[in-house]
Design an enzyme around this catalytic site. Sequence first.
Site, PDB file in Angstrom:
ATOM      1  N   HIS A  37      -0.042   1.573  -6.461  1.00 46.83           N
ATOM      2  CA  HIS A  37       0.846   2.655  -6.008  1.00 46.83           C
ATOM      3  C   HIS A  37       1.125   3.592  -7.187  1.00 46.83           C
ATOM      4  O   HIS A  37       1.443   3.117  -8.290  1.00 46.83           O
ATOM      5  CB  HIS A  37       2.162   2.068  -5.472  1.00 46.83           C
ATOM      6  CG  HIS A  37       3.070   3.112  -4.925  1.00 46.83           C
ATOM      7  ND1 HIS A  37       2.838   3.728  -3.711  1.00 46.83           N
ATOM      8  CD2 HIS A  37       4.197   3.680  -5.431  1.00 46.83           C
ATOM      9  CE1 HIS A  37       3.784   4.633  -3.499  1.00 46.83           C
ATOM     10  NE2 HIS A  37       4.621   4.618  -4.521  1.00 46.83           N
ATOM     11  N   ASN A  76      -2.031  -4.094  -3.971  1.00 44.52           N
ATOM     12  CA  ASN A  76      -2.049  -2.651  -3.737  1.00 44.52           C
ATOM     13  C   ASN A  76      -1.739  -1.936  -5.050  1.00 44.52           C
ATOM     14  O   ASN A  76      -1.004  -2.451  -5.880  1.00 44.52           O
ATOM     15  CB  ASN A  76      -0.973  -2.297  -2.694  1.00 44.52           C
ATOM     16  CG  ASN A  76      -0.900  -0.811  -2.402  1.00 44.52           C
ATOM     17  OD1 ASN A  76      -1.929  -0.154  -2.197  1.00 44.52           O
ATOM     18  ND2 ASN A  76       0.302  -0.254  -2.380  1.00 44.52           N
TER      19      ASN A  76
HETATM   20  C1  GRF Z   1      -4.228   6.583  -5.869  1.00 49.52           C
HETATM   21  O1  GRF Z   1      -3.339   7.432  -6.534  1.00 49.52           O
HETATM   22  C2  GRF Z   1      -3.528   5.328  -5.403  1.00 49.52           C
HETATM   23  O2  GRF Z   1      -2.511   4.908  -6.263  1.00 49.52           O
HETATM   24  C3  GRF Z   1      -2.923   5.778  -4.094  1.00 49.52           C
HETATM   25  O3  GRF Z   1      -3.894   6.619  -3.526  1.00 49.52           O
HETATM   26  C4  GRF Z   1      -4.703   7.186  -4.562  1.00 49.52           C
HETATM   27  C5  GRF Z   1      -6.116   6.829  -4.243  1.00 49.52           C
HETATM   28  O4  GRF Z   1      -7.038   7.424  -5.130  1.00 49.52           O
HETATM   29  N1  GRF Z   1      -2.542   4.642  -3.287  1.00 49.52           N
HETATM   30  P1  GRF Z   1      -8.537   6.945  -5.138  1.00 49.52           P
HETATM   31  O5  GRF Z   1      -9.015   6.998  -3.685  1.00 49.52           O
HETATM   32  O6  GRF Z   1      -8.597   5.564  -5.691  1.00 49.52           O
HETATM   33  O7  GRF Z   1      -9.280   7.937  -5.978  1.00 49.52           O
END
Ligand code: GRF
Length: 201
Positions: free
Chosen positions: A110, A108
């Site tokens: 984050h 994942n």
């Molecule tokens: C990212 O900031 C990721 O870290 C978080 O949700 C956001 C998703 O952005 N979990 P994207 O859909 O990849 O543009």
Amino acid sequence: MKKRIAVLASGRGSNFQAVIEEIKQGKIPATCVALITDNPGAYAIIRAEKAGIPVTIVDYSSYSSRELYERALFSVMQRDDADLFVLAGYMRILGNAIVRSFSGKIMNIHPALLPSFTGLHAQRQALNHGVKVSGCTVHFVDENLDGGPIILQRCVAVQDGDDEDTLAERILKHEHECLPEAIRLFCEGKLEIIGRTVRIL
Ligand code: GRF
């Protein structure tokens, strides 16, 4: 030997796009075999279609309980037979049955330096706390929210006048490098999990 990876995303999919690009450029020895989404309106679906990646929609809203949704998701994940599942903006908590059966095979991204600021609105939480440095973390997924062994982290300085959007935007640039790098390391067999620590070989 190329690894099979499947990506789970719920929305915009910019991290997914970064992974698609690096695979296309031959930087990650993998084939992306599936995009799985819980959201039929996710822009990530368009990105997958453009890249010729099969899409499976497991529409959360069409299940009468979380348990039934999780069961459906589980069978899709089993079907895909991936070496690695990547949560790239997947906005739900995976159930324990899924996490346990794919242990060490789910990562994942984050948008904070874990273990600080888990859960939603991590950038807002960081600003509200007044930190001077935040960043992003790629980690393996375990039963604890944003709690599994950490693979890579990148720091981003908080600037005077930052708001949630400006900070999120600067962190996102690092996410787009960090996530593909962690996937590459995994696909090259260079990650070893020892308890809570991930050793990069
Ligand atoms: C990212 O900031 C990721 O870290 C978080 O949700 C956001 C998703 O952005 N979990 P994207 O859909 O990849 O543009």
